[in-house]
Design a protein around this motif. Structure first.
Motif, short mmCIF file in Angstrom:
data_model
loop_
_atom_site.label_atom_id
_atom_site.label_comp_id
_atom_site.label_asym_id
_atom_site.label_seq_id
_atom_site.Cartn_x
_atom_site.Cartn_y
_atom_site.Cartn_z
N LEU A 1 -35.43 -60.72 15.10
CA LEU A 1 -34.62 -60.29 14.34
C LEU A 1 -35.33 -59.40 12.65
CD1 LEU A 1 -31.03 -60.21 13.75
CD2 LEU A 1 -31.52 -61.72 11.86
N ALA A 2 -36.31 -59.90 12.57
CA ALA A 2 -36.60 -58.74 11.04
C ALA A 2 -37.42 -56.94 11.62
CB ALA A 2 -38.18 -59.82 10.44
N VAL A 3 -37.70 -57.20 13.06
CA VAL A 3 -38.97 -56.14 13.71
C VAL A 3 -37.39 -55.28 13.86
CG1 VAL A 3 -40.34 -55.57 15.76
CG2 VAL A 3 -40.24 -57.33 14.66
N ALA A 4 -35.74 -56.11 14.82
CA ALA A 4 -35.18 -55.18 14.94
C ALA A 4 -34.85 -54.52 13.51
CB ALA A 4 -34.55 -55.90 15.62
N ALA A 5 -34.43 -55.09 12.67
CA ALA A 5 -33.40 -54.71 11.47
C ALA A 5 -34.75 -53.38 10.63
CB ALA A 5 -33.39 -55.79 10.35
N LEU A 6 -35.76 -53.47 10.57
CA LEU A 6 -36.18 -53.04 10.31
C LEU A 6 -36.40 -51.41 10.77
CD1 LEU A 6 -38.93 -52.39 7.95
CD2 LEU A 6 -40.29 -52.55 10.09
N CYS A 7 -36.32 -51.85 12.10
CA CYS A 7 -36.60 -50.57 13.15
C CYS A 7 -35.24 -49.53 12.52
CB CYS A 7 -36.74 -50.71 14.52
SG CYS A 7 -38.14 -51.52 15.06
N VAL A 8 -33.96 -50.54 12.59
CA VAL A 8 -32.68 -50.18 12.65
C VAL A 8 -32.49 -49.39 10.65
CG1 VAL A 8 -29.90 -50.25 12.00
CG2 VAL A 8 -31.12 -51.49 13.94
N ILE A 9 -33.39 -49.51 10.30
CA ILE A 9 -33.04 -48.97 8.70
C ILE A 9 -33.79 -47.83 9.09
CG2 ILE A 9 -34.11 -49.61 5.91
CD1 ILE A 9 -33.34 -52.55 6.71
N LEU A 10 -35.03 -48.40 9.32
CA LEU A 10 -35.94 -46.84 9.30
C LEU A 10 -35.73 -45.37 9.79
CD1 LEU A 10 -39.30 -48.42 9.71
CD2 LEU A 10 -38.51 -46.92 7.32
N ALA B 1 -30.60 -57.76 19.55
CA ALA B 1 -32.61 -58.34 19.22
C ALA B 1 -32.31 -60.79 19.12
CB ALA B 1 -32.75 -58.23 17.22
N ILE B 2 -30.72 -60.73 18.77
CA ILE B 2 -30.87 -62.02 17.75
C ILE B 2 -30.51 -62.86 19.50
CG2 ILE B 2 -29.40 -63.61 17.70
CD1 ILE B 2 -28.42 -62.07 14.65
N VAL B 3 -29.90 -61.70 20.26
CA VAL B 3 -29.57 -62.71 21.65
C VAL B 3 -31.06 -62.22 22.84
CG1 VAL B 3 -27.68 -61.86 23.44
CG2 VAL B 3 -27.43 -61.81 21.86
N LEU B 4 -31.12 -61.10 22.60
CA LEU B 4 -32.63 -60.95 23.64
C LEU B 4 -33.79 -62.30 23.01
CD1 LEU B 4 -32.80 -57.22 24.28
CD2 LEU B 4 -33.20 -59.10 25.90
N GLY B 5 -34.05 -61.91 21.31
CA GLY B 5 -35.15 -63.00 20.81
C GLY B 5 -35.11 -64.34 20.98
N LEU C 1 -40.59 -73.21 17.24
CA LEU C 1 -41.27 -71.35 17.28
C LEU C 1 -40.11 -71.02 17.71
CD1 LEU C 1 -44.18 -70.10 18.28
CD2 LEU C 1 -43.30 -71.48 21.08
N ARG C 2 -39.25 -71.02 18.31
CA ARG C 2 -37.89 -70.52 19.14
C ARG C 2 -37.29 -70.17 17.75
NH1 ARG C 2 -33.04 -73.48 22.76
NH2 ARG C 2 -32.10 -72.03 22.12
N THR C 3 -36.92 -70.99 16.75
CA THR C 3 -36.72 -69.87 15.01
C THR C 3 -37.57 -69.04 14.63
OG1 THR C 3 -35.51 -72.15 15.29
CG2 THR C 3 -35.35 -70.54 12.97
N LYS C 4 -38.69 -69.51 14.98
CA LYS C 4 -40.02 -68.34 14.09
C LYS C 4 -39.49 -67.52 14.97
CE LYS C 4 -43.23 -69.07 11.14
NZ LYS C 4 -43.79 -69.69 10.73
N LEU C 5 -39.35 -67.12 15.96
CA LEU C 5 -39.86 -65.96 16.66
C LEU C 5 -38.52 -65.23 17.24
CD1 LEU C 5 -41.64 -67.12 20.46
CD2 LEU C 5 -42.03 -65.69 18.47
N THR C 6 -36.97 -65.40 16.86
CA THR C 6 -35.29 -65.15 17.26
C THR C 6 -35.83 -64.55 16.00
OG1 THR C 6 -34.64 -67.11 18.08
CG2 THR C 6 -33.76 -65.04 16.69
N ILE C 7 -36.15 -65.10 14.49
CA ILE C 7 -36.19 -64.45 13.13
C ILE C 7 -36.99 -63.37 13.28
CG2 ILE C 7 -37.30 -64.77 10.65
CD1 ILE C 7 -36.04 -67.58 10.97
#
Ligand code: ADP
Length: 467
Positions: free
Chosen positions: A19-28, A185-189, A10-16
């Motif tokens: 991270l995906a949401v943060a990456a998307l936000c940063v890119i956009l 995002a990695i740390v907080l996630g 669950l932890r890996t899944k949530l962290t990923i």
């Protein structure tokens, strides 16, 4: 078809996911802010171009007015500084005679400057199509046109070195902010995911403990997430219920063994004495053995009833019937016993219709009635009253019997509980009757209460809902 998906914690899944949401936000954000900023910057540069041109025109006009005519040296100073800003200036007088021309002054430098701008712009915009633009401005003094200035530059707009530096440093800031956002995002996630997965891990290990039979291990940690809190609550109460049932099962086995031991031991010793010839197998001794066997079968019968009624899922076959009439017909079966003990009986007359399981309610009446007669004193009285109060049917059975001491009062509903075992043995009671009675009443969503005075008598009050 069963698809064997790769299982992640669950932890890996949530962290990923974070991270995906943060990456998307940063890119956009980077794409949109970059586009917007660039557009704004371009229009700023364009409007600035016109301002720069007008400033040069103003400088030349000023020079003309101050020196009452064009001065080549002053114009040269203005022209050179304009050249530094990427502008090629040409000045003509009113007759169209060239006075100063940057291209003539230093053709090489002009070309160089244009070349530089071209390279700069191509480095940023490979498809940039700029061209040399010349704009003409009149030089006016005292409302008279005294000359013309041509300002040439690379159009429609161009970036100077410092403009490009500004854009590049902005991009570096964007990249820095993006990297920072991803790391956060990695740390907080990870932190948030740990906060969620830790209590779930606790639940899993407790549930595994329960499946191994460890029912004392409870989850004490409280979660701030409502769903997880109710999950831990459910696991804890499941452990409680399992523990209760486990205890109940153990107690029932122990109780049954205990109940069977006395008659079986008596039976065994009597039979052994007769086999060994110590006792003669006369009818009196055989009867005593027979009595013990009857006691055992009664106990087994009671246990059967208990299993039927005490199970969680008593199936009620409800019908509408008159409770008073039912009591009267049951009372007739006890006539002989009442006559033997000279007990009088009074039953309320008004019919009371109830909606309940007739067979099971009969069992309740029989149990309470037989107890009242069993424990009533010679010449006593048993009173049965039925009435409706506050939307509930109330049935009271009052006897003028031996009564029950306070300390035993609440325990008499427990299985195999008898106030006086030796006397109960004589009366044949196994201490199950009231347990069954209570189970039936509770299945009807009713209650049973008892009040008693030692030496005075006992009163049982049964409350049943109308429907
Ligand atoms: P039993 O079959 O032994 O009567 P019950 O469950 O019916 O078992 O009753 C439990 C115990 O409660 C009895 O052993 C008895 O001591 C006491 N008891 C029940 N009803 C009465 C009563 N009406 N008067 C006095 N004692 C009673």
């Amino acid at each position: 078809m069963v698809v064997n998906k790769l299982k992640q914690s669950l932890r890996t899944k949530l962290t990923i996911s974070y991270l995906a949401v943060a990456a998307l936000c940063v890119i956009l954000i980077s794409i949109f802010s970059n586009l917007y900023l660039e557009r704004q910057f371009r229009s700023y540069v364009k409007s600035n171009q016109e301002k720069k041109n007008l400033e040069i025109v103003a400088l030349i006009t000023h020079q003309y007015e101050m020196q009452q005519g064009f001065n080549e040296t002053s114009l040269q100073n203005i022209g050179i500084s304009a050249l530094d800003n990427g502008l090629i200036v040409q000045v003509e007088d009113a007759q169209g005679k060239p006075i100063w021309d940057a291209l003539e002054f230093n053709h090489g430098r002009c070309l160089n400057m244009m070349e530089n701008i071209h390279t700069n712009m191509m480095s940023r915009y490979p498809n940039w199509k700029g061209e040399y633009v010349t704009k003409e401005y009149p030089i006016m003094s005292n409302f008279q046109r005294v000359g013309k200035v041509f300002i040439g530059y690379y159009g429609p707009f161009y970036f100077t070195e410092s403009d490009l530096e500004f854009i590049n440093s902005l991009n570096i800031v964007f990249i820095g902010v993006g990297i920072l956002a991803l790391v956060s995002a990695i740390v907080l996630g990870n932190l948030i995911a740990r906060g969620i997965s830790r209590p779930i891990k606790n639940v899993i290990s407790t549930a595994q403990g329960i499946s191994r039979g460890d029912l004392d291990n409870k989850i004490v940690e409280q979660s701030t997430i409502r769903e997880i809190d109710s999950l831990t609550g459910s696991i804890n109460s499941m452990a409680d219920i399992l523990k209760q049932q486990e205890q109940l099962r153990k107690r029932l086995t122990a109780d049954v063994a205990h109940e069977l031991r006395t008659p079986l031991t008596t039976l065994q010793s009597h039979l052994e004495a007769m086999i060994d010839g110590i006792w003669e197998a006369d009818s009196a001794r055989l009867r005593s053995c027979h009595d013990e066997i009857i006691r055992i079968s009664r106990l087994v019968g009671d246990l059967e009833k208990l299993a039927r009624y005490e199970g969680e899922n008593i199936i009620l076959n409800k019908t509408e019937f008159d409770l008073v009439e039912l009591i009267k017909s049951i009372a007739m079966n006890f006539e002989k016993k009442m006559l033997d003990k000279n007990i009088s009986i009074s039953i309320s007359n008004e019919p009371v219709e109830i909606f309940a399981d007739k067979d099971k309610i009969s069992q309740v009446v029989i149990n309470l009635f037989s107890n009242a007669i069993k424990y009533a004193k010679e010449g006593g009285n048993v009173a049965l009253s039925v009435f409706v109060e506050e939307g509930k049917t109330i049935m009271k059975i009052k006897d003028t019997g031996i009564g029950i001491e306070k300390e035993h009062l609440q325990r008499i509903f427990e299985r195999f509980y008898r106030v006086d075992s030796s006397r109960s043995r004589l009366t044949g009671g196994s201490g199950i009757g009231l347990t069954i009675t209570k189970a039936i009443i509770e299945a009807h969503r009713g209650t049973i209460e008892v009040q008693s005075e030692v030496g005075e008598g006992t009163e049982f009050t049964v409350t049943l809902p109308l429907k």
